[in-house]
Write an enzyme that holds these catalytic residues in place. Sequence first.
Site, PDB file in Angstrom:
ATOM      1  N   TYR A  54       0.872  -1.178   0.000  1.00  0.00           N
ATOM      2  CA  TYR A  54       0.000   0.000   0.000  1.00  0.00           C
ATOM      3  C   TYR A  54       0.913   1.234   0.000  1.00  0.00           C
ATOM      4  CZ  TYR A  54      -4.005   2.842   1.768  1.00  0.00           C
ATOM      5  OH  TYR A  54      -5.015   3.768   1.950  1.00  0.00           O
ATOM      6  N   LYS A  72      -1.485  -1.288  -4.097  1.00  0.00           N
ATOM      7  CA  LYS A  72      -2.548  -0.282  -4.049  1.00  0.00           C
ATOM      8  C   LYS A  72      -1.865   1.073  -4.016  1.00  0.00           C
ATOM      9  CE  LYS A  72      -6.510   1.356  -1.402  1.00  0.00           C
ATOM     10  NZ  LYS A  72      -6.087   2.661  -0.894  1.00  0.00           N
ATOM     11  N   VAL A 115      -9.659   1.218  -6.086  1.00  0.00           N
ATOM     12  CA  VAL A 115     -10.072   1.083  -4.684  1.00  0.00           C
ATOM     13  C   VAL A 115     -10.523   2.459  -4.206  1.00  0.00           C
ATOM     14  CG1 VAL A 115      -9.360   0.229  -2.414  1.00  0.00           C
ATOM     15  CG2 VAL A 115      -8.290  -0.705  -4.459  1.00  0.00           C
TER      16      VAL A 115
END
Lengths: 307, 307, 307, 307
Positions: free
Chosen positions: D138, D166, D211
Site C-alpha cells: 500500500y 494499491k 479502490v
Amino acid sequence: MPTTTTFSGVIPPVVTPLTADGELDRASFERLITSQLDAGVHGLFVLGSSGEVAYLDDARRSQVMEAAVEITAGRVPVMAGVIDISTRRVEDQVRRAADAGVDAVVATAPLYIRTNDDEIERHFRGVAAASDLPLFAYDVPVCVHSKLDLGMLVRLGSEGVIAGVKDSSGDDVGFRRLVAANRAAGSPLRLFTGHEVVVDGMLLLGADGVVPGLGNVDPAGYVRLWDAAQAGDWAAARDEQDRLAALFEIVFQPRGYSGGASGLGAFKTSLQLLGVIGSNVMTTPAPALEGEVVDQIKVILAEAGLL
Amino acid sequence: MPTTTTFSGVIPPVVTPLTADGELDRASFERLITSQLDAGVHGLFVLGSSGEVAYLDDARRSQVMEAAVEITAGRVPVMAGVIDISTRRVEDQVRRAADAGVDAVVATAPLYIRTNDDEIERHFRGVAAASDLPLFAYDVPVCVHSKLDLGMLVRLGSEGVIAGVKDSSGDDVGFRRLVAANRAAGSPLRLFTGHEVVVDGMLLLGADGVVPGLGNVDPAGYVRLWDAAQAGDWAAARDEQDRLAALFEIVFQPRGYSGGASGLGAFKTSLQLLGVIGSNVMTTPAPALEGEVVDQIKVILAEAGLL
Amino acid sequence: MPTTTTFSGVIPPVVTPLTADGELDRASFERLITSQLDAGVHGLFVLGSSGEVAYLDDARRSQVMEAAVEITAGRVPVMAGVIDISTRRVEDQVRRAADAGVDAVVATAPLYIRTNDDEIERHFRGVAAASDLPLFAYDVPVCVHSKLDLGMLVRLGSEGVIAGVKDSSGDDVGFRRLVAANRAAGSPLRLFTGHEVVVDGMLLLGADGVVPGLGNVDPAGYVRLWDAAQAGDWAAARDEQDRLAALFEIVFQPRGYSGGASGLGAFKTSLQLLGVIGSNVMTTPAPALEGEVVDQIKVILAEAGLL
Amino acid sequence: MPTTTTFSGVIPPVVTPLTADGELDRASFERLITSQLDAGVHGLFVLGSSGEVAYLDDARRSQVMEAAVEITAGRVPVMAGVIDISTRRVEDQVRRAADAGVDAVVATAPLYIRTNDDEIERHFRGVAAASDLPLFAYDVPVCVHSKLDLGMLVRLGSEGVIAGVKDSSGDDVGFRRLVAANRAAGSPLRLFTGHEVVVDGMLLLGADGVVPGLGNVDPAGYVRLWDAAQAGDWAAARDEQDRLAALFEIVFQPRGYSGGASGLGAFKTSLQLLGVIGSNVMTTPAPALEGEVVDQIKVILAEAGLL
C-alpha cells in the site's frame, strides 16, 4: 495578436541551446524551432523550466525571446516565462518580454518569500497589470514550494486577469477539479498540463493543451497524441503515450546529477544526439551529462525509433 | 577595507523603510541606521530577508546599498544580501553590490532549481569569483528549501572562497557541529546565528556574531546580550535574552497575514511606533499590518520597556 | 509513587539490548541500567525511540517495562513510551504500561492519520484518562510529522492532563517560548529537551531535564553537564557539552544505513564496544552496524576518553 | 481461495459503521456490504484508511474482518489492511487477519521510523513470510511519509513476495512507469489505483483495478465506469468519471475539520443520508460531521442523482 483561444494544443517548452562559453547558439535554436514547427506544434513556450529560465541572466533571456519571435515569424504564438522572485521583479521581466515581442507571458507565485493565498492573488494582479500581454499562471510546487488555489485561479480567469494555467503540480485530482470549475464558470481559462506521461488521461478529462519538456525531443509524437485525442481515438492516444512514456525514461538514466540537470540534461543530450542542437552544455552550476549516461540515452532514443 | 575578523558581534539585518508609494524613505533609513550605530552595533546587514530584499527591484536594491554606505560612512562594515535565483543572476547582483561600495556580500544557494550539493558548491565558487568582496553563505532552508552541507562550508572556508556563514536554519545540532568543524580547521569562517531567541545559547557554544531581525527594534538589548556573553556572565546574558524573547512575541501577534508579512511587518510597525521610521508600509504583495494587531504590538513594546 | 517534581535532571532513553534471535537480553539490560544508576542519572525512560519502541511487539514491550521496573527497584522513576497509531490503541498501551508498574507514560500525537490541533488535544485527553499515571507529551515531528501546539501544551498542563513535555522537535524558538509560557502559567509542566548537543543552551534557558540518547553511552558526562548547570558554572557546562558533541559524531559515521539504524545503531555498537551490552543487534528491519563503521566509532569513543 | 488474478475491478475500501458508543454496528455493516455486492463490485477492502483502520484497536479490527468474511460469504474476495508501525507488529496483524479468514492483506512501509529502501524491502519480505495470504503493498505517502520504490515493487512481485500494489501516492508519472515495468516483467503484480477522480485515465493506461473511498457512496457508478473502460468506450468512462468527480466534492465541504475527518466523515455522512448506515459517528479523536456541512453534502448527493 493571438486571441486567448489561440493558445491550445501542443506547446513545447523549448530548450535554450548554448555554445561552449554559455552564449545562445542561434543556429541550433533555429534548427530546434524549425523542427518543432515542421512537426506541427501549435505554439512555443520559451524560458520555461526546460528553457533554463532560472539559470539565465536578463541579457540572455532577452536574446532568447527576440530570437524565438524572429525565427517563429508569427506562424504560431510564442509564450515566454517571466520567472523572478516577487511582484516588482516579475513586473520588470514582463516589460522585457513585451519589448521582445512575445505573445503571452507565464509567471509563478513568488519564490523565497513565506507568502499566503491573499498575497499570491495580489501578486498575479500586479503582474497582469504590467503589460497588455495575456498572462498564464504557472503552478509548479516542486520549484515554487506553494500550490496555486483553485478558487483564485477561476476568479482571476473570470475577471480577465489571467488567460490560463500551466499545471505542473502533479496533482491530478486538483487538475480535474480545476477543469470542472473552469467549465462551470464559462471556460475563461485555457488549461495546460505540463506533464509528459499521462497526457492521454489529461486530454480525456478536458485539458486544452500540453506543454511537455519531452516535446523538444519528439514533437511529432505529441502532435500525433493530440490528433488522436481530438479524433476521440483514445486507444491510439494511449498507445502513442505509452511510446512517449518509454522515451521519457531518458530522464531517469542520470545518476549523481541533480533533478534539474537530469531532466534538462536528458533533453539537451537527446537533441544533440539527434543532430538538432550542437551541444548539450548547460548554464552553471548545472553540469552537462557525459559518459555512460549518454550511451544509455542513445539506446532509448533508438528503441523509440528516433535514431 | 574590513578584514574578515572585522565581521563579528551584533549585525542587525536592517529593514528598508518605504514611503507610501514604495520608494526608499531616506530620512527614515538614516534615523534607523543612526539608532543602530548609537546603540553600539558592530556591523549592518542590508538587503537581508528583513530588508525586503526578495521584494525589491534592482534599482531600489542599489539605492538601499548606496544610502547605507553613505550614512554609515565607514563606522562599521556594511554587508549586503545578493539574493537571486541562480549563479549567473547572483553574479550580476554581486557586481551591483560592489559598485555600491558595500564591504561584503551574502548569498544563498540557488532558488527554484532542483539542485544538489555539487551544484551548490559550484554556485558559491562562481559567486565568489564575481568580485573581491568577502562572501558569506546564507543558510535559510525555510526560504531556499535546501540545507547547506557542513563539509562544503568548511572546505569553502579553508580555501578562502567564503568568509563566513549566516545560519538561519534553525538546526542547532548542525550549527554546533559547524562551530566544532570550523574550529578544527583553524577557524577560517565567521559563524553568525540568524536567530533571535536562543542567542545566549549560540554564543555560549561559540557563535562569532548574531544577525537578529529583532535587533532593528532593540539593538541596545542585543548589544547588552553580546557584552554579557563576552564577559562570561551567562546568567546576565540569559536574562537579557529572556527579555528579548518576550519582545519577540510581536511577530506572533498577526493573524491572517503570511509568515513574511508577520515577521517583517512586526519589526516595521514597532519601528514606526517607536518613531524611528515614518511608515510600516511594505512592498507588494505584502500588506502593512493594521488594526488591532498594532495595539497588541504596542502593549508588548511597552512591557519590554521600549515605549 | 513519584510526584511530578520528581521528574527532572538526566533521564536517558534506555536502549533495549537484544539477543541474536531478537529476544530481550536481560543480563545486558541489567548491566546497562546499573551503569546508568551508578553514573547518577535521575530517571530512566524505556521504550523511547532509542529503546526501539517502534520496532517491538507488545509482548517484548511488556518484558522491557517489567524488567526495567524490577531492576531499578524504585531508586529513580521509570518512564515508558506508549507509542501507537491513535487514541484507542495508545490507551491500550497505557494500560499495559500501568500493569507493568512504570511511574509515567510518554505519548505522541497520532501517527498516519491526517489530523489537526483539535484532534490532537482530544487524543491527549483520552490517553490521560486511560490511567492514573502522569502523562508526558512527546514532540518529535521527524517521526510523527506534526508539531505540538504551544497553547495546547500549556492548557493541558494547567488542567493537570499532562505532566510535562519531551521536546525532540529541534525547534529551539518554540522550546524557549514554551519555557516562558509555562513559567507564566505557574510552571505546571516539566519540560525536557530530547536533544544531545545543545543541552547547555537548553538548560541555560530553563529546561527541567534532558533525555539524551547519547546518555546511554556516557551517562556520567550528562550528569556532570547537569551538575555544572545547576551550579551556574556555564563555562564548565559548555566544555562538557563540547566533549559530548564530539562523541555524538558516532551517529554520523554510518553510510548507507537509514536514519533510525544510524543513530540507534551507533548507541548500541558503542555500548557493545564498552562491554555494557552483549550485542548491537537491532529489531528487523533495522540492520546492525558492521564493518568499517564499527572501527570509526571505536576511534571516537577512544578520543572521548571512554575506551 | 482466490487466485491472484481474482483481484481486479472495483474493490471499495469499506467504511466501518459504528454505534454511538464506538462499537461495530453490525446491521449497518451488513447493509453496506450488501449494497456493494448488489452494485456489482468485484472485491471488498476492509480496514483501509476509509475503514478507520488507524483508529481501531485490535479487538474491533478482528470484529470487522470476521463480520466482513461472514457477510460476504465468498461471493467476492475480501482484502484487509494490516496497518501497524513496523515489521514485527505488522506480522502480528497479519496473523490476526489470517485467523479472521480474509483472502489477502494490505500493508504499508513502516511508520514513525526513519527508514530507507533496503529496510522497506526487508519489511515487506518479513510481512509476507508471516502467512500464506497474498500480500499487497500500500503506497500512501500522505500517511506513511515515504514513497515505495518502483524497482523494489517489481522485484518483490517477480519473486512472488507481493501480489500487487494499491497506489494512493497521487504520483501519476510513477504509476504509469510501474504499469510499464510490471508489463515488461510479465505482469506479476495486480496494480490498483486508490484514487477517486482520474480513474478513467488510470484505467486507460492499464490499471488492473480501483479502490475508491467514494465507492462506498456510489458503487454502481464505479462499476459503470469500469464496464465502460473494459468495453473501450472511453467517452462513456470519462462522462461517468466526471459525474463521480462532481460527487467527490462532498469531501471538500467540511471546514475546520482535519483531512482525515473530512474525507472519511463525508463518506459516512453520505451513507447515513442514503439510509445505508445508522450513524456517521467516527472513532476518537475524529469528530462526526455535523451542522451546515451535512446539508451541503445532501445537496451534492441530490445533484448526483443519489438522493
